[in-house]
Write a protein that holds these residues in place. Structure first.
Motif, PDB file in Angstrom:
ATOM      1  N   SER A 196       0.808  -1.219   0.000  1.00  0.00           N
ATOM      2  CA  SER A 196       0.000   0.000   0.000  1.00  0.00           C
ATOM      3  C   SER A 196       0.843   1.271   0.000  1.00  0.00           C
ATOM      4  O   SER A 196       0.300   2.364  -0.166  1.00  0.00           O
ATOM      5  N   SER A 197       2.163   1.146   0.179  1.00  0.00           N
ATOM      6  CA  SER A 197       3.013   2.325   0.168  1.00  0.00           C
ATOM      7  C   SER A 197       3.655   2.563  -1.199  1.00  0.00           C
ATOM      8  O   SER A 197       4.337   3.561  -1.392  1.00  0.00           O
ATOM      9  N   ASN A 198       3.431   1.673  -2.126  1.00  0.00           N
ATOM     10  CA  ASN A 198       4.007   1.859  -3.459  1.00  0.00           C
ATOM     11  C   ASN A 198       2.947   1.591  -4.536  1.00  0.00           C
ATOM     12  O   ASN A 198       2.152   2.476  -4.849  1.00  0.00           O
ATOM     13  N   ILE A 199       2.901   0.413  -5.073  1.00  0.00           N
ATOM     14  CA  ILE A 199       1.960   0.130  -6.163  1.00  0.00           C
ATOM     15  C   ILE A 199       0.530   0.361  -5.708  1.00  0.00           C
ATOM     16  O   ILE A 199      -0.292   0.948  -6.430  1.00  0.00           O
ATOM     17  N   GLY A 200       0.204  -0.106  -4.523  1.00  0.00           N
ATOM     18  CA  GLY A 200      -1.157   0.034  -4.000  1.00  0.00           C
ATOM     19  C   GLY A 200      -1.555   1.465  -3.719  1.00  0.00           C
ATOM     20  O   GLY A 200      -2.748   1.762  -3.580  1.00  0.00           O
ATOM     21  N   ALA A 201      -0.584   2.352  -3.639  1.00  0.00           N
ATOM     22  CA  ALA A 201      -0.865   3.776  -3.414  1.00  0.00           C
ATOM     23  C   ALA A 201      -1.184   4.499  -4.715  1.00  0.00           C
ATOM     24  O   ALA A 201      -1.427   5.702  -4.701  1.00  0.00           O
ATOM     25  N   GLY A 202      -1.125   3.753  -5.819  1.00  0.00           N
ATOM     26  CA  GLY A 202      -1.486   4.344  -7.102  1.00  0.00           C
ATOM     27  C   GLY A 202      -0.303   4.736  -7.974  1.00  0.00           C
ATOM     28  O   GLY A 202      -0.502   5.283  -9.064  1.00  0.00           O
ATOM     29  N   TYR A 203       0.899   4.456  -7.511  1.00  0.00           N
ATOM     30  CA  TYR A 203       2.060   4.813  -8.315  1.00  0.00           C
ATOM     31  C   TYR A 203       2.210   3.849  -9.493  1.00  0.00           C
ATOM     32  O   TYR A 203       1.890   2.667  -9.402  1.00  0.00           O
ATOM     33  N   ASP A 204       2.701   4.400 -10.590  1.00  0.00           N
ATOM     34  CA  ASP A 204       2.887   3.590 -11.793  1.00  0.00           C
ATOM     35  C   ASP A 204       4.016   2.582 -11.615  1.00  0.00           C
ATOM     36  O   ASP A 204       4.899   2.747 -10.768  1.00  0.00           O
ATOM     37  N   VAL A 205       3.976   1.567 -12.458  1.00  0.00           N
ATOM     38  CA  VAL A 205       5.019   0.546 -12.481  1.00  0.00           C
ATOM     39  C   VAL A 205       5.700   0.567 -13.848  1.00  0.00           C
ATOM     40  O   VAL A 205       5.037   0.688 -14.890  1.00  0.00           O
ATOM     41  N   HIS A 206       7.002   0.470 -13.811  1.00  0.00           N
ATOM     42  CA  HIS A 206       7.797   0.430 -15.042  1.00  0.00           C
ATOM     43  C   HIS A 206       8.597  -0.872 -15.067  1.00  0.00           C
ATOM     44  O   HIS A 206       8.849  -1.477 -14.018  1.00  0.00           O
ATOM     45  N   TRP A 207       8.991  -1.274 -16.244  1.00  0.00           N
ATOM     46  CA  TRP A 207       9.741  -2.523 -16.408  1.00  0.00           C
ATOM     47  C   TRP A 207      11.002  -2.286 -17.237  1.00  0.00           C
ATOM     48  O   TRP A 207      10.987  -1.514 -18.199  1.00  0.00           O
ATOM     49  N   TYR A 208      12.053  -2.992 -16.859  1.00  0.00           N
ATOM     50  CA  TYR A 208      13.333  -2.889 -17.545  1.00  0.00           C
ATOM     51  C   TYR A 208      13.817  -4.280 -17.937  1.00  0.00           C
ATOM     52  O   TYR A 208      13.597  -5.253 -17.216  1.00  0.00           O
ATOM     53  N   GLN A 209      14.497  -4.317 -19.055  1.00  0.00           N
ATOM     54  CA  GLN A 209      15.152  -5.537 -19.524  1.00  0.00           C
ATOM     55  C   GLN A 209      16.655  -5.328 -19.450  1.00  0.00           C
ATOM     56  O   GLN A 209      17.166  -4.303 -19.911  1.00  0.00           O
ATOM     57  N   GLN A 210      17.353  -6.282 -18.854  1.00  0.00           N
ATOM     58  CA  GLN A 210      18.809  -6.200 -18.793  1.00  0.00           C
ATOM     59  C   GLN A 210      19.406  -7.452 -19.432  1.00  0.00           C
ATOM     60  O   GLN A 210      19.360  -8.540 -18.842  1.00  0.00           O
ATOM     61  N   LEU A 211      19.928  -7.284 -20.619  1.00  0.00           N
ATOM     62  CA  LEU A 211      20.610  -8.377 -21.291  1.00  0.00           C
ATOM     63  C   LEU A 211      21.956  -8.603 -20.618  1.00  0.00           C
ATOM     64  O   LEU A 211      22.515  -7.683 -20.011  1.00  0.00           O
ATOM     65  N   PRO A 212      22.486  -9.810 -20.708  1.00  0.00           N
ATOM     66  CA  PRO A 212      23.758 -10.113 -20.029  1.00  0.00           C
ATOM     67  C   PRO A 212      24.858  -9.128 -20.385  1.00  0.00           C
ATOM     68  O   PRO A 212      25.116  -8.857 -21.558  1.00  0.00           O
ATOM     69  N   GLY A 213      25.493  -8.582 -19.344  1.00  0.00           N
ATOM     70  CA  GLY A 213      26.633  -7.692 -19.532  1.00  0.00           C
ATOM     71  C   GLY A 213      26.304  -6.305 -20.040  1.00  0.00           C
ATOM     72  O   GLY A 213      27.219  -5.558 -20.421  1.00  0.00           O
ATOM     73  N   THR A 214      25.037  -5.937 -20.023  1.00  0.00           N
ATOM     74  CA  THR A 214      24.664  -4.621 -20.536  1.00  0.00           C
ATOM     75  C   THR A 214      23.872  -3.834 -19.487  1.00  0.00           C
ATOM     76  O   THR A 214      23.438  -4.382 -18.470  1.00  0.00           O
ATOM     77  N   ALA A 215      23.685  -2.553 -19.753  1.00  0.00           N
ATOM     78  CA  ALA A 215      22.885  -1.709 -18.874  1.00  0.00           C
ATOM     79  C   ALA A 215      21.401  -2.020 -19.057  1.00  0.00           C
ATOM     80  O   ALA A 215      20.978  -2.505 -20.115  1.00  0.00           O
ATOM     81  N   PRO A 216      20.597  -1.758 -18.039  1.00  0.00           N
ATOM     82  CA  PRO A 216      19.151  -1.946 -18.183  1.00  0.00           C
ATOM     83  C   PRO A 216      18.589  -1.051 -19.285  1.00  0.00           C
ATOM     84  O   PRO A 216      19.140   0.004 -19.597  1.00  0.00           O
ATOM     85  N   LYS A 217      17.466  -1.485 -19.813  1.00  0.00           N
ATOM     86  CA  LYS A 217      16.772  -0.731 -20.869  1.00  0.00           C
ATOM     87  C   LYS A 217      15.301  -0.641 -20.491  1.00  0.00           C
ATOM     88  O   LYS A 217      14.689  -1.622 -20.065  1.00  0.00           O
ATOM     89  N   LEU A 218      14.742   0.557 -20.622  1.00  0.00           N
ATOM     90  CA  LEU A 218      13.325   0.737 -20.318  1.00  0.00           C
ATOM     91  C   LEU A 218      12.476  -0.044 -21.307  1.00  0.00           C
ATOM     92  O   LEU A 218      12.580   0.172 -22.524  1.00  0.00           O
TER      93      LEU A 218
END
Lengths: 110, 119
Positions: A26-48
């Motif tokens: 209830s302090s994060n997702i349940g409070a109405g805040y959006d959720v984002h997702w990232y993909q991180q391929l091996p050895g690389t930086a995350p990508k939105l």
């Protein structure tokens, strides 16, 4: 302590559909805040991958989709491909922490 | 094209200090909120610190009082001053740009710089 919980791993055969859950409170997702997702391929930086619960940045295939309900969110990958083998992280905002990442999920393509 | 390039990582003894830099191009650092995110070897992502466009700063509890985020507008560069380093600070450090939204996300990331704290 604020936490977004993801399954450590999921797997699927090529062409299958897999989903990754992201469970908050209830302090994060349940409070109405959006959720984002990232993909991180091996050895690389995350990508939105998904922003604002279900929006794809330009260039992200429509095989990736997101949803949110209550205190949880999900990322779905349909038509799983070998190149989708990566780590995936959800991210949101928490009332006690301006940026909060999920625990991460490793997707394995069988 | 938006680009972020980190530098300044390396091997440092416990208790030592290090300053990381993140040179930005293709956008203005001071007009955006910018964060540092780290990833310990084999572990997940951990948000470290943010500096908002207005200058406000926030830190994860794990680094509060030891790390300082700042920026140099003339150089369009973000910094992370790390003092009193501990073994548990060993990680790849990424700088990331906030994507404006009701809940900020990170739409651009640097390639990361490795910090190893060890004697």
């Amino acid at each position: 302590q604020s936490v977004l919980t993801q399954p450590p791993s999921v797997s699927g055969a090529p062409g299958q559909r897999v989903t990754i859950s992201c469970t908050g409170s209830s302090s994060n997702i349940g409070a109405g805040y959006d959720v984002h997702w990232y993909q991180q391929l091996p050895g690389t930086a995350p990508k939105l991958l998904i922003y604002g619960n279900n929006n794809r940045p330009s260039g992200v295939p429509d095989r990736f989709s997101g949803s949110k309900s209550g205190t949880s969110a999900s990322l779905a990958i349909t038509g799983l491909q070998a190149e989708d083998e990566a780590d995936y992280y959800c991210q949101s905002y928490d009332t006690s922490l301006p940026r909060l990442f999920g625990t991460g999920t490793k997707v394995t393509v069988l | 094209e938006v680009q972020l390039v980190e530098s300044g990582g390396g091997l440092i003894q416990p208790g030592g200090s290090l300053r990381l830099s993140c040179a930005a191009s293709g956008f203005t650092v001071s007009s955006n909120s910018m964060s540092w995110v780290r990833q310990a070897p084999g572990k997940g992502l951990e948000w470290v610190s943010v500096i908002y466009s207005g200058g406000s700063t926030y830190y994860a509890d794990s680094v509060k009082g030891r790390f300082t985020i700042s920026r140099d507008n003339s150089k369009n560069t973000l910094y992370l001053q790390m003092n009193n380093l501990r073994a548990e600070d060993t990680a790849v450090y990424y700088c990331a740009r906030d994507r404006v939204g009701t809940t900020p996300s990170f739409d651009s990331w640097g390639q990361g710089t490795l910090v190893t704290v060890s004697s």
